[in-house]
Design a protein around this motif. Structure first.
Motif, PDB file in Angstrom:
ATOM      1  N   LEU A  86       0.819  -1.210   0.000  1.00  0.00           N
ATOM      2  CA  LEU A  86       0.000   0.000   0.000  1.00  0.00           C
ATOM      3  C   LEU A  86       0.857   1.267   0.000  1.00  0.00           C
ATOM      4  N   GLU A  87       2.003   1.211   0.647  1.00  0.00           N
ATOM      5  CA  GLU A  87       2.887   2.383   0.682  1.00  0.00           C
ATOM      6  C   GLU A  87       3.407   2.708  -0.713  1.00  0.00           C
ATOM      7  N   THR A 121       0.636   4.070  -2.947  1.00  0.00           N
ATOM      8  CA  THR A 121       0.348   5.479  -2.660  1.00  0.00           C
ATOM      9  C   THR A 121       1.398   6.390  -3.271  1.00  0.00           C
ATOM     10  N   GLU A 122       2.675   6.022  -3.164  1.00  0.00           N
ATOM     11  CA  GLU A 122       3.741   6.846  -3.723  1.00  0.00           C
ATOM     12  C   GLU A 122       3.657   6.917  -5.243  1.00  0.00           C
ATOM     13  N   LYS A 177       0.928   9.373  -6.027  1.00  0.00           N
ATOM     14  CA  LYS A 177       1.365  10.726  -5.681  1.00  0.00           C
ATOM     15  C   LYS A 177       2.334  11.300  -6.709  1.00  0.00           C
ATOM     16  N   THR A 220      -2.774  13.401  -8.438  1.00  0.00           N
ATOM     17  CA  THR A 220      -2.700  14.193  -7.208  1.00  0.00           C
ATOM     18  C   THR A 220      -3.766  15.274  -7.180  1.00  0.00           C
ATOM     19  N   VAL A 229      -4.095  12.363  -1.225  1.00  0.00           N
ATOM     20  CA  VAL A 229      -3.864  10.988  -1.673  1.00  0.00           C
ATOM     21  C   VAL A 229      -3.515  10.133  -0.460  1.00  0.00           C
ATOM     22  N   THR A 230      -4.295   9.093  -0.225  1.00  0.00           N
ATOM     23  CA  THR A 230      -3.966   8.084   0.789  1.00  0.00           C
ATOM     24  C   THR A 230      -4.260   6.724   0.182  1.00  0.00           C
ATOM     25  N   ASP A 231      -3.702   5.689   0.780  1.00  0.00           N
ATOM     26  CA  ASP A 231      -3.964   4.359   0.214  1.00  0.00           C
ATOM     27  C   ASP A 231      -5.451   4.018   0.294  1.00  0.00           C
ATOM     28  N   ASN A 288      -8.010   6.161   0.189  1.00  0.00           N
ATOM     29  CA  ASN A 288      -8.739   6.922  -0.820  1.00  0.00           C
ATOM     30  C   ASN A 288      -8.545   6.327  -2.215  1.00  0.00           C
ATOM     31  N   ILE A 289      -7.357   5.805  -2.477  1.00  0.00           N
ATOM     32  CA  ILE A 289      -7.102   5.122  -3.757  1.00  0.00           C
ATOM     33  C   ILE A 289      -8.015   3.906  -3.869  1.00  0.00           C
TER      34      ILE A 289
END
Length: 583
Positions: free
Chosen positions: A382-383, A386-387, A390, A396, A406-408, A410-411
């Protein structure tokens, strides 16, 4: 002449009811009295089952108790859902798995269990006596705590839920597995609905609406009274009676000027059971707070993410790689390379409470985590996900505008909202049962009636979504053990299914019941893709599943009895399923 004209005009106006208004508390008291009376009678008849010796006499007492239970069903199922469920459950082990440290396995009891025990070749007297006592005692507990607190909107929900329960579950034989007296029991249910409408007569401002409602309920009872379980035209009943009752109920809601405090699985004031407008999609979403509410913009963003290969570690796979739109979001393969199970369809996936074939995820957002972290799918975390998002300025901006950042989560929510948008009840069947066209063939209608009756498909694939989520509450998605063969069809498939989650022995070979909608596009079938055609699938069920084929299937939930479907009936059944294909 003037007076004559005035009299004519007056006659043409809607007649206003002249009923004396009755306090709501007094109305509820009448319902309470009715409920208590039939609850006590049900208990009394159950007690008499153990008091008589002959099996034939026990069966008579059971039928009397069952009738009383069906009279209280519309009320009990609304005010005490869990106890109703226990009292009316199939004769199968009940397994509740909260987590690995909290697993409860309970023997079934209630009316279906008693019915089956009474019809065994040799009745197990002790088992029967114990089951009757447990059932009776549960009802006594309910009777001791049965004070009803019902407002007008509760009454409307109660009526709506029972109309839906009759149409979607009651007339299928779901809870009368041996006697198959579902039609007469549905008629009994309508007696209570008739009583409730009649009790609330004073709430109607229009004479015609009140009388039309009562008249329709009486007509429905007559249709059910004349019906035979195998030949009953369920399609006609739902189209011309259940839907008409929902229309009258919606008018009643308007007439009573009811304001609903919230919306359950069904939208308030529905007029059809087979429409996108039937459901409150947010009911099926654990994360339906305002900031996560669905919107066209979020759906469009989710669609873009769904098709984006850059989200996977090596940049060669997106969700759409396995979920191909033209194949109803499946891939046409038995299993995708390096995958263990068949790719499930996505339209209507939102209308369930668990995800993956084994039901290990509790939400679409949670299911996406499994895909992201699977080494044979996105093979990331998930990290990193997210990156990656972003790093894209367009993404974004979209997330900033729609979610704030942007957060995991919300994605995943955006992707889940896209999936929730799939499935629009636009099939030939839906259009016909909603009177939008008249194009269903006799074979397709016969097929629906078989699906809902003799073939017993609808006792697991519940309409209107035709998956394993049980109407009318839609709070539980069932898993079943049906004994699916291995790819060589030489024995039981070795995939243990839901067992793998908590290692519960009684869950071996259990899989979630998938939707039959768009099934013409989703071959091959079953969790391992063993069957390439619907003819093979129906043949499997026609023979009694794995046990019918001679396999050893522990805790098979599918009856092993042959369905004895003729060649024509099989063709009709398949014709109906193909009519469930969306535009």
């Amino acid at each position: 002449m003037c007076l004559f004209l005035v009299s004519i005009i007056s006659c043409k106006q809607e007649k206003t009811a002249s009923y004396t208004k009755v306090d709501n508390q007094a109305l509820v008291a009448r319902v309470q009295e009715y409920y208590s009376k039939h609850l006590d009678s049900c208990i009394s008849n159950l007690e008499e089952i153990n008091a008589v010796e002959e099996v034939s006499e026990k069966l008579k007492k059971y039928k009397l108790a069952r009738r009383e239970f069906k009279l209280i069903e519309p009320i009990l199922s609304f005010v005490d859902k869990e106890n109703y469920k226990s009292l009316n459950s199939p004769n199968l082990l009940r397994i509740d798995e909260e987590d690995a440290t909290n697993i409860n396995i309970r023997n079934p009891f209630g009316f279906q269990v008693i019915e089956e025990l009474l019809h065994e070749n040799e009745v197990e007297v002790v088992a029967l006596k114990d089951t009757v006592n447990i059932t009776k005692n549960r009802l006594k507990l309910i009777a001791a705590n049965n004070t009803l607190y019902l407002k007008k909107h509760h009454i409307l929900w109660l009526l709506r839920d029972q109309i839906a329960r009759i149409a979607l579950v009651g007339i299928t034989g779901f809870d009368s597995p041996v006697l198959e007296q579902s039609l007469i029991e549905a008629k009994t249910n309508y007696e209570t609905l008739f009583f409730i409408i009649n009790t609330y007569k004073s709430e109607f401002s229009k004479d015609s609406l009140y009388s039309d409602f009562l008249n329709e309920l009486q007509i429905a009872q007559k249709v059910l009274q004349k019906g035979d379980f195998e030949s009953f035209n369920r399609y006609d009943f739902i189209k011309n009676h259940a839907h008409k009752q929902l229309e009258l109920l919606a008018k009643t809601s308007e007439d009573w000027k009811v304001e609903f405090p919230l919306t359950m699985a069904f939208n308030n004031n529905i007029t059809s059971l087979f429409s996108k407008e039937t459901f409150n999609i947010n009911f099926f979403n654990d994360y339906h707070q305002l900031e996560n509410a669905m919107s066209d913009e979020k759906i469009a963003l989710g669609k873009k993410l769904f098709n984006d290969k850059s989200l996977s570690k090596d940049g060669v796979m997106s969700c759409a790689t396995c979920h191909i739109k033209d194949k109803a979001f499946t891939d046409g393969l038995a299993t995708f390379p390096k995958q263990k199970r068949n790719t499930p369809t996505l339209p209507y996936a939102a209308y369930q409470q668990t995800f993956f074939h084994d039901g290990r995820a509790g939400s679409l957002e949670g299911q996406i985590v499994g895909v992201v972290e699977n080494k044979n799918e996105f093979h990331t975390n998930l990290e990193n996900l997210t990156e990656t998002v972003k790093s894209d300025s367009v993404y974004t901006k979209s997330f900033t505008d729609l979610y704030g950042k942007v957060t995991d989560f919300n994605i995943r929510n955006a992707m889940a909202n896209y999936i929730r948008s799939l499935g629009d009840f636009s099939s030939k069947f839906d259009k016909n049962i909603n009177n939008k066209e008249n194009t269903l063939t006799t074979s397709e209608i016969n097929g629906f009636n078989l699906f809902m009756g003799k073939a017993k498909c609808a006792t697991c694939h519940f309409p209107p979504v035709f998956n394993g989520t049980v109407p009318p509450n839609f709070t539980e998605t069932e898993v079943e053990s049906i004994g699916v063969p291995n790819l060589e069809e030489t024995g039981l498939d070795d995939d243990l299914g839901a067992y793998d989650i908590f290692k519960t022995e009684e869950r071996k070979y259990f899989f979630k019941t998938s939707t039959v909608r768009n099934v013409s596009k989703t071959a091959p079938y079953m969790h391992n893709g063993v069957y390439e055609t619907l003819e093979q699938v129906v043949d499997f069920y026609n023979k009694g599943g794995g046990q019918g084929l001679g396999y050893k299937v522990p805790n098979q939930t599918l009856p092993l009895d042959k369905l004895n479907l003729s060649e024509k009936e099989i063709k009709d059944l398949i014709a109906f399923m193909e009519a469930l294909t969306d535009e």
